[in-house]
Design a protein around this motif. Structure first.
Motif, PDB file in Angstrom:
ATOM      1  N   THR A 193       2.897  15.269  26.256  1.00 54.81           N
ATOM      2  CA  THR A 193       4.321  14.927  26.085  1.00 54.81           C
ATOM      3  C   THR A 193       5.268  16.089  26.346  1.00 54.81           C
ATOM      4  O   THR A 193       6.475  15.869  26.456  1.00 54.81           O
ATOM      5  CB  THR A 193       4.555  14.403  24.664  1.00 54.81           C
ATOM      6  OG1 THR A 193       4.157  15.409  23.717  1.00 54.81           O
ATOM      7  CG2 THR A 193       3.756  13.140  24.407  1.00 54.81           C
ATOM      8  N   PHE A 194       4.763  17.299  26.425  1.00 54.77           N
ATOM      9  CA  PHE A 194       5.658  18.451  26.558  1.00 54.77           C
ATOM     10  C   PHE A 194       5.701  19.014  27.967  1.00 54.77           C
ATOM     11  O   PHE A 194       6.458  19.931  28.236  1.00 54.77           O
ATOM     12  CB  PHE A 194       5.259  19.543  25.566  1.00 54.77           C
ATOM     13  CG  PHE A 194       5.416  19.098  24.133  1.00 54.77           C
ATOM     14  CD1 PHE A 194       6.664  19.047  23.537  1.00 54.77           C
ATOM     15  CD2 PHE A 194       4.316  18.676  23.395  1.00 54.77           C
ATOM     16  CE1 PHE A 194       6.823  18.618  22.233  1.00 54.77           C
ATOM     17  CE2 PHE A 194       4.461  18.242  22.084  1.00 54.77           C
ATOM     18  CZ  PHE A 194       5.716  18.209  21.505  1.00 54.77           C
ATOM     19  N   ARG A 195       4.904  18.468  28.868  1.00 51.08           N
ATOM     20  CA  ARG A 195       4.946  18.914  30.254  1.00 51.08           C
ATOM     21  C   ARG A 195       5.505  17.775  31.089  1.00 51.08           C
ATOM     22  O   ARG A 195       4.831  16.773  31.338  1.00 51.08           O
ATOM     23  CB  ARG A 195       3.541  19.314  30.728  1.00 51.08           C
ATOM     24  CG  ARG A 195       3.512  19.989  32.095  1.00 51.08           C
ATOM     25  CD  ARG A 195       2.157  20.615  32.374  1.00 51.08           C
ATOM     26  NE  ARG A 195       1.119  19.620  32.546  1.00 51.08           N
ATOM     27  CZ  ARG A 195       0.736  19.109  33.713  1.00 51.08           C
ATOM     28  NH1 ARG A 195       1.340  19.500  34.839  1.00 51.08           N
ATOM     29  NH2 ARG A 195      -0.232  18.230  33.787  1.00 51.08           N
ATOM     30  N   ALA A 196       6.753  17.928  31.502  1.00 48.72           N
ATOM     31  CA  ALA A 196       7.437  16.854  32.235  1.00 48.72           C
ATOM     32  C   ALA A 196       6.671  16.463  33.485  1.00 48.72           C
ATOM     33  O   ALA A 196       6.593  15.278  33.835  1.00 48.72           O
ATOM     34  CB  ALA A 196       8.853  17.290  32.592  1.00 48.72           C
ATOM     35  N   VAL A 240      -7.286   1.312  27.768  1.00 42.98           N
ATOM     36  CA  VAL A 240      -6.231   2.317  27.581  1.00 42.98           C
ATOM     37  C   VAL A 240      -6.796   3.664  28.003  1.00 42.98           C
ATOM     38  O   VAL A 240      -7.823   4.117  27.484  1.00 42.98           O
ATOM     39  CB  VAL A 240      -5.756   2.392  26.120  1.00 42.98           C
ATOM     40  CG1 VAL A 240      -4.725   3.516  25.948  1.00 42.98           C
ATOM     41  CG2 VAL A 240      -5.178   1.066  25.670  1.00 42.98           C
ATOM     42  N   LEU A 241      -6.134   4.310  28.954  1.00 44.74           N
ATOM     43  CA  LEU A 241      -6.500   5.663  29.376  1.00 44.74           C
ATOM     44  C   LEU A 241      -5.473   6.627  28.801  1.00 44.74           C
ATOM     45  O   LEU A 241      -4.289   6.571  29.163  1.00 44.74           O
ATOM     46  CB  LEU A 241      -6.522   5.771  30.900  1.00 44.74           C
ATOM     47  CG  LEU A 241      -7.593   4.955  31.634  1.00 44.74           C
ATOM     48  CD1 LEU A 241      -7.379   5.040  33.142  1.00 44.74           C
ATOM     49  CD2 LEU A 241      -8.981   5.456  31.272  1.00 44.74           C
ATOM     50  N   ALA A 242      -5.916   7.494  27.891  1.00 40.58           N
ATOM     51  CA  ALA A 242      -5.002   8.391  27.187  1.00 40.58           C
ATOM     52  C   ALA A 242      -5.110   9.805  27.726  1.00 40.58           C
ATOM     53  O   ALA A 242      -6.160  10.457  27.609  1.00 40.58           O
ATOM     54  CB  ALA A 242      -5.305   8.374  25.688  1.00 40.58           C
ATOM     55  N   ASP A 243      -4.024  10.280  28.304  1.00 43.16           N
ATOM     56  CA  ASP A 243      -3.950  11.661  28.780  1.00 43.16           C
ATOM     57  C   ASP A 243      -3.661  12.581  27.595  1.00 43.16           C
ATOM     58  O   ASP A 243      -3.036  12.174  26.611  1.00 43.16           O
ATOM     59  CB  ASP A 243      -2.829  11.781  29.813  1.00 43.16           C
ATOM     60  CG  ASP A 243      -2.915  13.061  30.627  1.00 43.16           C
ATOM     61  OD1 ASP A 243      -3.930  13.772  30.514  1.00 43.16           O
ATOM     62  OD2 ASP A 243      -1.960  13.340  31.386  1.00 43.16           O
ATOM     63  N   THR A 244      -4.123  13.814  27.667  1.00 38.83           N
ATOM     64  CA  THR A 244      -3.786  14.827  26.665  1.00 38.83           C
ATOM     65  C   THR A 244      -3.459  16.121  27.382  1.00 38.83           C
ATOM     66  O   THR A 244      -3.854  16.324  28.537  1.00 38.83           O
ATOM     67  CB  THR A 244      -4.941  15.076  25.674  1.00 38.83           C
ATOM     68  OG1 THR A 244      -6.101  15.558  26.392  1.00 38.83           O
ATOM     69  CG2 THR A 244      -5.296  13.818  24.898  1.00 38.83           C
ATOM     70  N   ALA A 245      -2.739  16.988  26.706  1.00 39.27           N
ATOM     71  CA  ALA A 245      -2.357  18.273  27.306  1.00 39.27           C
ATOM     72  C   ALA A 245      -3.590  19.146  27.511  1.00 39.27           C
ATOM     73  O   ALA A 245      -4.535  19.126  26.721  1.00 39.27           O
ATOM     74  CB  ALA A 245      -1.338  18.978  26.422  1.00 39.27           C
TER      75      ALA A 245
END
Length: 363
Positions: A193-196, A240-245
């Motif tokens: 969520t913090f990398r546009a 559901v494919l969940a991306d993470t930093a």
């Protein structure tokens, strides 16, 4: 929480080891039992191998995989240039495997099994030895060849993890395409969520695959993924494919955050996430082993994706991982050899072994 479709127009992109050798007496003993000057015959030296060629399809998956592993295949193939099957040949072959990032434990096991096969099967030509080498490598990798089970939950929640730049977001987009081909509906959760750029990249993949993306700038990643799972349940989405930093295993705070993200998914759906997949950069070599160990300790990995098996990647790290996890195999669900949407495919052990070592017909 908002749903976004992506924008069209651009592709998403994102140890040295000491070797202990047997004493000359031990080596001499082994070879004196199984070879002598009369039986260790020489083969006529073949014409030096030409650069690997594409097959008639030109763009088939196996052709792309072979191109990606050209560096290792040509180096190993060059060792099979005629001559005796003797101590020096097998030493050079083990060195070639180590250089290809297979590591010492896997290389020693492979060469040990190859010695046994030479003795038991009476292998005499280097062509026979090369065929046996392919079989041994395929056998080592086979426990890692397991399909991603799509029917274990509804929705199936897959959390992706990895270090910065490994190719998580790109892999998610490509898997979304693959899942659509399996007849599954997909929802993407932008947990970075913090990398546009990560959110925008995921939106591009969403547009290309015609799937929804749940995203919110600056939000808690655990909350974004939680909401995505709730939405998928309400809309009867299959996966559901969940991306993470991206994060390094040494970054304690970020690893703790990943544990929290995983835990929160179970509150949205019992048993979620059902898959925790680590994305590995194939060019990282032996460093990938530490990543597997540390991410597994933190969040309990269920599988791997190995990307960037082209260019500078040597490919042998898959052998090192298979050997490290010999007692508890970790599935390698997909491997990637390029940037295009079809350059990520399910892992096949024998196919990979043939692409890594090569045969006379495939050079």
């Amino acid at each position: 929480m908002a749903f976004f479709f992506g924008k069209k127009n651009k592709d998403a992109s994102a140890d040295a080891q000491d070797e202990q050798r047997s004493s000359p007496e031990e080596k001499s003993s082994w070879f004196s039992r199984h070879f002598n000057k009369e039986s260790a015959r020489e083969e006529p030296a073949p014409t030096p191998p030409s650069p690997p060629q594409e097959d008639s399809a030109g763009n088939s998956w196996f052709s792309r995989l072979k191109r990606g592993l050209t560096r290792t295949r040509v180096n190993l193939y060059g060792l099979f240039s005629g001559g005796k099957i003797d101590e020096e040949f097998l030493e050079n072959l083990q060195d070639g495997l180590i250089t290809a990032d297979a590591g010492l434990p896997a290389s020693e096991r492979i060469i040990g099994e190859l010695k046994d096969a030479i003795k038991l099967k009476g292998l005499q030509t280097q062509d026979e030895v090369r065929g046996e080498l392919i079989s041994i490598i395929a056998s080592l990798l086979e426990p890692c060849e397991k399909p991603l089970r799509l029917d274990q939950a509804s929705p199936l929640v897959i959390m992706m993890a990895g270090v910065n730049g490994a190719g998580k977001t790109t892999s998610i987009g490509k898997i979304a395409k693959w899942l659509s081909g399996q007849g599954k509906s997909v929802l993407l959760a932008a947990g970075d969520t913090f990398r546009a750029a990560a959110r925008e990249q995921l939106e591009v993949w969403g547009e290309r695959n015609n799937v929804h993306v749940v995203a919110q700038q600056g939000a808690d990643p655990a909350a974004v993924i939680f909401d995505a799972i709730v939405s998928a349940r309400a809309k009867h989405i299959d996966v559901v494919l969940a991306d993470t930093a991206g994060r390094l295993p040494t970054q304690t705070r970020l690893m703790d955050e990943l544990v929290r993200i995983k835990r929160s998914q179970g509150k949205a759906l019992a048993g979620a996430p059902h898959e925790v997949i680590l994305v590995l950069d194939g060019t990282n070599g032996q460093n990938a082993l530490a990543q597997v160990r540390q991410f597994d300790e933190a969040v309990g990995l269920t599988g791997l994706i190995v990307t960037k098996l082209d260019g500078t990647a040597k490919g042998g790290v898959l052998l090192a991982i298979a050997e490290m996890r010999r007692g508890r195999p970790l599935p390698i669900y997909f491997i990637g050899v390029g940037e295009s949407i079809d350059d990520l495919q399910p892992f096949k052990a024998e196919e990979f072994a043939r692409a890594l070592v090569g045969t006379g017909q495939e050079q």
